[in-house]
Motif scaffolding. Structure first.
Motif, PDB file in Angstrom:
ATOM      1  N   HIS A  87     -14.613  25.148  -0.406  1.00 26.95           N
ATOM      2  CA  HIS A  87     -14.115  24.176  -1.378  1.00 26.95           C
ATOM      3  C   HIS A  87     -12.952  23.384  -0.789  1.00 26.95           C
ATOM      4  CE1 HIS A  87     -12.869  22.430  -5.176  1.00 26.95           C
ATOM      5  NE2 HIS A  87     -11.648  22.876  -4.952  1.00 26.95           N
ATOM      6  N   ILE A  88     -12.964  22.088  -0.991  1.00 22.93           N
ATOM      7  CA  ILE A  88     -11.865  21.221  -0.550  1.00 22.93           C
ATOM      8  C   ILE A  88     -10.960  20.951  -1.747  1.00 22.93           C
ATOM      9  CG2 ILE A  88     -11.237  18.986   0.418  1.00 22.93           C
ATOM     10  CD1 ILE A  88     -13.965  18.932   1.784  1.00 22.93           C
ATOM     11  N   SER A  89      -9.729  21.431  -1.664  1.00 25.50           N
ATOM     12  CA  SER A  89      -8.802  21.318  -2.790  1.00 25.50           C
ATOM     13  C   SER A  89      -8.328  19.884  -2.996  1.00 25.50           C
ATOM     14  CB  SER A  89      -7.587  22.226  -2.561  1.00 25.50           C
ATOM     15  OG  SER A  89      -7.979  23.574  -2.471  1.00 25.50           O
ATOM     16  N   ASP A  90      -8.032  19.561  -4.245  1.00 27.05           N
ATOM     17  CA  ASP A  90      -7.482  18.251  -4.582  1.00 27.05           C
ATOM     18  C   ASP A  90      -6.009  18.168  -4.190  1.00 27.05           C
ATOM     19  OD1 ASP A  90      -9.706  16.929  -5.761  1.00 27.05           O
ATOM     20  OD2 ASP A  90      -9.475  18.155  -7.557  1.00 27.05           O
ATOM     21  N   SER A  91      -5.505  16.949  -4.160  1.00 23.83           N
ATOM     22  CA  SER A  91      -4.074  16.730  -3.976  1.00 23.83           C
ATOM     23  C   SER A  91      -3.438  16.511  -5.343  1.00 23.83           C
ATOM     24  CB  SER A  91      -3.824  15.523  -3.079  1.00 23.83           C
ATOM     25  OG  SER A  91      -2.447  15.223  -3.032  1.00 23.83           O
ATOM     26  N   TYR A  92      -2.232  17.067  -5.524  1.00 21.11           N
ATOM     27  CA  TYR A  92      -1.544  16.946  -6.817  1.00 21.11           C
ATOM     28  C   TYR A  92      -0.207  16.231  -6.669  1.00 21.11           C
ATOM     29  CZ  TYR A  92      -5.040  20.398  -8.168  1.00 21.11           C
ATOM     30  OH  TYR A  92      -6.234  21.053  -8.404  1.00 21.11           O
ATOM     31  N   ASP A  93      -0.044  15.523  -5.540  1.00 21.66           N
ATOM     32  CA  ASP A  93       1.236  14.883  -5.249  1.00 21.66           C
ATOM     33  C   ASP A  93       1.642  13.856  -6.303  1.00 21.66           C
ATOM     34  OD1 ASP A  93       1.825  16.269  -2.879  1.00 21.66           O
ATOM     35  OD2 ASP A  93       0.527  14.959  -1.709  1.00 21.66           O
ATOM     36  N   ASP A  94       0.660  13.159  -6.872  1.00 24.16           N
ATOM     37  CA  ASP A  94       0.979  12.080  -7.797  1.00 24.16           C
ATOM     38  C   ASP A  94       1.082  12.540  -9.251  1.00 24.16           C
ATOM     39  OD1 ASP A  94      -1.763  12.656  -7.672  1.00 24.16           O
ATOM     40  OD2 ASP A  94      -2.271  10.730  -8.587  1.00 24.16           O
ATOM     41  N   LEU A  95       0.847  13.838  -9.499  1.00 27.21           N
ATOM     42  CA  LEU A  95       0.939  14.347 -10.867  1.00 27.21           C
ATOM     43  C   LEU A  95       2.314  14.967 -11.106  1.00 27.21           C
ATOM     44  CD1 LEU A  95      -2.545  16.089 -11.320  1.00 27.21           C
ATOM     45  CD2 LEU A  95      -1.888  13.744 -11.874  1.00 27.21           C
ATOM     46  N   GLU A  96       2.831  14.803 -12.307  1.00 33.09           N
ATOM     47  CA  GLU A  96       4.134  15.368 -12.647  1.00 33.09           C
ATOM     48  C   GLU A  96       3.933  16.810 -13.124  1.00 33.09           C
ATOM     49  OE1 GLU A  96       6.281  12.954 -15.341  1.00 33.09           O
ATOM     50  OE2 GLU A  96       6.306  11.188 -14.037  1.00 33.09           O
ATOM     51  N   LEU A  97       3.891  17.733 -12.152  1.00 33.71           N
ATOM     52  CA  LEU A  97       3.689  19.152 -12.444  1.00 33.71           C
ATOM     53  C   LEU A  97       4.902  19.944 -11.964  1.00 33.71           C
ATOM     54  CD1 LEU A  97      -0.042  19.382 -11.292  1.00 33.71           C
ATOM     55  CD2 LEU A  97       0.798  19.352 -13.653  1.00 33.71           C
ATOM     56  N   GLU A  98       5.049  21.132 -12.500  1.00 35.53           N
ATOM     57  CA  GLU A  98       6.222  21.937 -12.186  1.00 35.53           C
ATOM     58  C   GLU A  98       6.188  22.496 -10.772  1.00 35.53           C
ATOM     59  OE1 GLU A  98       6.844  24.964 -15.057  1.00 35.53           O
ATOM     60  OE2 GLU A  98       6.764  23.639 -16.769  1.00 35.53           O
ATOM     61  N   PHE A  99       4.988  22.685 -10.223  1.00 39.85           N
ATOM     62  CA  PHE A  99       4.863  23.331  -8.923  1.00 39.85           C
ATOM     63  C   PHE A  99       4.368  22.331  -7.887  1.00 39.85           C
ATOM     64  CE2 PHE A  99       4.414  26.519 -12.212  1.00 39.85           C
ATOM     65  CZ  PHE A  99       5.326  27.484 -11.807  1.00 39.85           C
ATOM     66  N   SER A 100       4.696  22.598  -6.630  1.00 42.29           N
ATOM     67  CA  SER A 100       4.379  21.658  -5.561  1.00 42.29           C
ATOM     68  C   SER A 100       2.877  21.575  -5.325  1.00 42.29           C
ATOM     69  CB  SER A 100       5.078  22.089  -4.262  1.00 42.29           C
ATOM     70  OG  SER A 100       4.496  23.280  -3.758  1.00 42.29           O
ATOM     71  N   SER A 101       2.470  20.456  -4.758  1.00 45.39           N
ATOM     72  CA  SER A 101       1.052  20.242  -4.475  1.00 45.39           C
ATOM     73  C   SER A 101       0.518  21.272  -3.495  1.00 45.39           C
ATOM     74  CB  SER A 101       0.840  18.831  -3.909  1.00 45.39           C
ATOM     75  OG  SER A 101      -0.508  18.602  -3.592  1.00 45.39           O
ATOM     76  N   SER A 102       1.326  21.676  -2.504  1.00 43.02           N
ATOM     77  CA  SER A 102       0.866  22.651  -1.507  1.00 43.02           C
ATOM     78  C   SER A 102       0.565  23.999  -2.143  1.00 43.02           C
ATOM     79  CB  SER A 102       1.925  22.811  -0.400  1.00 43.02           C
ATOM     80  OG  SER A 102       3.150  23.288  -0.934  1.00 43.02           O
ATOM     81  N   VAL A 103       1.381  24.404  -3.125  1.00 42.11           N
ATOM     82  CA  VAL A 103       1.137  25.666  -3.824  1.00 42.11           C
ATOM     83  C   VAL A 103      -0.171  25.584  -4.615  1.00 42.11           C
ATOM     84  CG1 VAL A 103       1.969  27.204  -5.637  1.00 42.11           C
ATOM     85  CG2 VAL A 103       3.575  26.275  -3.965  1.00 42.11           C
ATOM     86  N   LEU A 104      -0.363  24.490  -5.333  1.00 49.59           N
ATOM     87  CA  LEU A 104      -1.559  24.346  -6.157  1.00 49.59           C
ATOM     88  C   LEU A 104      -2.823  24.212  -5.310  1.00 49.59           C
ATOM     89  CD1 LEU A 104      -0.150  21.911  -8.879  1.00 49.59           C
ATOM     90  CD2 LEU A 104      -0.420  24.389  -9.033  1.00 49.59           C
TER      91      LEU A 104
ATOM     92  N   MET B 244     -14.040  26.351 -13.436  1.00 46.97           N
ATOM     93  CA  MET B 244     -12.772  25.623 -13.404  1.00 46.97           C
ATOM     94  C   MET B 244     -12.689  24.697 -12.191  1.00 46.97           C
ATOM     95  SD  MET B 244      -9.970  24.925 -14.886  1.00 46.97           S
ATOM     96  CE  MET B 244     -10.053  26.116 -16.219  1.00 46.97           C
ATOM     97  N   LEU B 245     -13.412  25.010 -11.120  1.00 44.39           N
ATOM     98  CA  LEU B 245     -13.393  24.165  -9.926  1.00 44.39           C
ATOM     99  C   LEU B 245     -13.937  22.769 -10.203  1.00 44.39           C
ATOM    100  CD1 LEU B 245     -14.513  26.515  -6.999  1.00 44.39           C
ATOM    101  CD2 LEU B 245     -12.290  25.438  -7.312  1.00 44.39           C
ATOM    102  N   THR B 246     -14.826  22.666 -11.172  1.00 46.05           N
ATOM    103  CA  THR B 246     -15.430  21.366 -11.492  1.00 46.05           C
ATOM    104  C   THR B 246     -14.618  20.560 -12.504  1.00 46.05           C
ATOM    105  OG1 THR B 246     -16.788  22.402 -13.211  1.00 46.05           O
ATOM    106  CG2 THR B 246     -17.746  22.245 -11.000  1.00 46.05           C
ATOM    107  N   ALA B 247     -13.537  21.138 -13.011  1.00 49.69           N
ATOM    108  CA  ALA B 247     -12.691  20.430 -13.983  1.00 49.69           C
ATOM    109  C   ALA B 247     -11.911  19.317 -13.281  1.00 49.69           C
ATOM    110  CB  ALA B 247     -11.745  21.411 -14.652  1.00 49.69           C
ATOM    111  N   ASN B 248     -11.314  18.418 -14.068  1.00 52.16           N
ATOM    112  CA  ASN B 248     -10.524  17.351 -13.457  1.00 52.16           C
ATOM    113  C   ASN B 248      -9.175  17.893 -12.988  1.00 52.16           C
ATOM    114  OD1 ASN B 248      -8.607  17.265 -15.681  1.00 52.16           O
ATOM    115  ND2 ASN B 248     -10.175  16.170 -16.852  1.00 52.16           N
ATOM    116  N   ARG B 249      -8.462  17.103 -12.217  1.00 54.14           N
ATOM    117  CA  ARG B 249      -7.209  17.566 -11.611  1.00 54.14           C
ATOM    118  C   ARG B 249      -6.182  17.971 -12.655  1.00 54.14           C
ATOM    119  NH1 ARG B 249      -4.201  13.864  -8.083  1.00 54.14           N
ATOM    120  NH2 ARG B 249      -4.711  12.368  -9.711  1.00 54.14           N
ATOM    121  N   GLU B 250      -6.090  17.200 -13.740  1.00 57.43           N
ATOM    122  CA  GLU B 250      -5.095  17.506 -14.767  1.00 57.43           C
ATOM    123  C   GLU B 250      -5.342  18.886 -15.379  1.00 57.43           C
ATOM    124  OE1 GLU B 250      -6.678  14.716 -14.396  1.00 57.43           O
ATOM    125  OE2 GLU B 250      -5.080  13.251 -14.013  1.00 57.43           O
ATOM    126  N   GLU B 251      -6.623  19.182 -15.660  1.00 63.52           N
ATOM    127  CA  GLU B 251      -6.961  20.479 -16.255  1.00 63.52           C
ATOM    128  C   GLU B 251      -6.699  21.612 -15.265  1.00 63.52           C
ATOM    129  OE1 GLU B 251     -10.996  20.004 -17.404  1.00 63.52           O
ATOM    130  OE2 GLU B 251     -10.531  19.030 -19.319  1.00 63.52           O
TER     131      GLU B 251
END
Length: 389
Positions: free
Chosen positions: A40-57, A68-75
């Motif tokens: 699986h190729i993980s998404d990037s979360y850099d542009d989302l305002e989340l509490e944890f860093s993109s690298s952790v997610l 859950m892998l097929t859900a959108n990035r926000e979910e």
């Protein structure tokens, strides 16, 4: 939304159905998989305002259940943040934001003495023998440079003397800037320290992150080897179950103990999954490190067994790698002083997976002791049964 049972109103059947539905929904929440989906190729979360860093997610995403892998990035981001939120309180999160502001103020004003120190240059700072072992990435290459004087305590040399010298000068330069030039408050590694320095605070976090990911992580995890076309064998060197797909956070600091410096650290465990302890300098006598058993959370307060006690004389140039939950401390420094660089390596996923651990952990000394006792009791009962028959 969950509705507590004590909020129900007598005679309202609809409230009961709401509770029942909520409980069903809660039970249906999927757990993380025990093993990553490496395809699986993980998404990037850099542009989302989340509490944890993109690298952790991104690291955690590979362990999500298939639906859950097929859900959108926000979910996915919210789902993973809720899981990680169980291990960090709102107060801790606010503290992390204050630390970020604190570091930004330092790095925007402090002028480093050695700018080359802030990005790890393996050829300049790491020993050729250590670099070769990492490059080969085999059990034989690691065993060639690393010894295990006691179970779970791994010792090796990794840095060039130039690295020690420049790091100590850089720390002193930062202290001088903070005390003499700006009257800036230096954050200490812990509440008892008066001379320790958090290396991450003045820009060395990038170098330490690179050190952790490119050189410490490969040692801990081992490697998958494919034999023939369908058989996979993993060589296990040190702590593969701790690492997951990658360490996702760290905490690096320098300590100085002895004359005119901090008192030696007593017995403790650390808020790390794996700890790297490098002796930078030592002048005088004492300061030996003593180890006293590895413990899971359930057995953290149990006393060590005699066979779990071990003393090690840390010398300049040596690095020690051990679990953060391996209880240890330092003997009194009777003369002179010593300086150590400590790097705590942490994996959010491993901490989550501890929730699903079996009753016994094969790395916990007390768990192993109890397993042996249980087996002995079972054998004793079977012997008695045979005698009776």
């Amino acid at each position: 939304m969950m509705v507590d049972g004590d909020e129900t109103v007598e005679g309202r059947d609809s409230q009961s159905s709401v509770n029942s539905a909520a409980e069903t929904t809660e039970l249906a929440i999927p757990r993380l998989n025990l093993y990553p989906n490496n395809n699986h190729i993980s998404d990037s979360y850099d542009d989302l305002e989340l509490e944890f860093s993109s690298s952790v997610l991104r690291s955690l995403e590979k362990y999500l259940p298939m639906d859950m892998l097929t859900a959108n990035r926000e979910e996915k981001g919210k789902f993973m943040s809720d899981i990680l939120g169980k291990y960090i309180s709102r107060e801790e999160y606010s503290q992390a934001k204050r630390q970020k502001t604190y570091r930004q103020e330092i790095t925007s004003n402090y002028q480093p003495r050695f700018k080359g120190l802030y990005k790890l240059n393996p050829k300049l700072f790491l020993l050729p023998s250590f670099r070769m072992a990492i490059s080969e990435n085999t059990e034989e290459s690691f065993r060639r440079i690393i010894s295990e004087p006691f179970h779970g305590v791994f010792v090796f040399k990794m840095f060039q003397p130039e690295f020690f010298e420049k790091l100590l000068v850089e720390v002193e330069n930062f202290r001088k800037w903070a005390h003499d030039e700006t009257n800036f408050t230096i954050r200490r590694p812990d509440n008892t320290s008066k001379y320790g320095v958090v290396l991450d605070d003045f820009g060395l976090d990038i170098m330490l992150k690179q050190l952790m990911e490119e050189f410490i992580f490969p040692i801990c995890k081992g490697k998958d080897i494919f034999l023939l076309k369908c058989f996979r064998k993993t060589f296990v060197v040190f702590f593969p179950e701790v690492c997951g797909t990658m360490f996702d956070s760290h905490y690096g600091f320098l300590t100085e103990n002895g004359e005119d410096r901090d008192a030696d650290v007593g017995f403790h465990v650390e808020d790390s999954d794996i700890t790297l302890n490098v002796c930078l300098s030592k002048q005088g006598e004492g300061g030996e490190i003593f180890f006293a058993g590895t413990r899971c959370k359930k057995h953290m307060d149990t006393d060590p067994k005699p066979e779990e006690l071990f003393d090690y004389c840390h010398i300049p140039g040596q690095a020690i790698l051990h679990r953060g939950c391996h209880g240890h401390g330092a003997r009194a420094t009777t003369s002179g002083r010593r300086a150590n660089m400590i790097l705590w390596c942490q994996n959010s996923l491993f901490r989550e997976m501890q929730t699903y651990e079996p009753e016994f952990s094969d790395w916990c000394g007390q768990c192993v002791h109890e397993m042996k006792e249980n087996k002995s009791q079972i054998l004793a009962v079977k012997r008695k049964e045979k005698k009776v028959t």
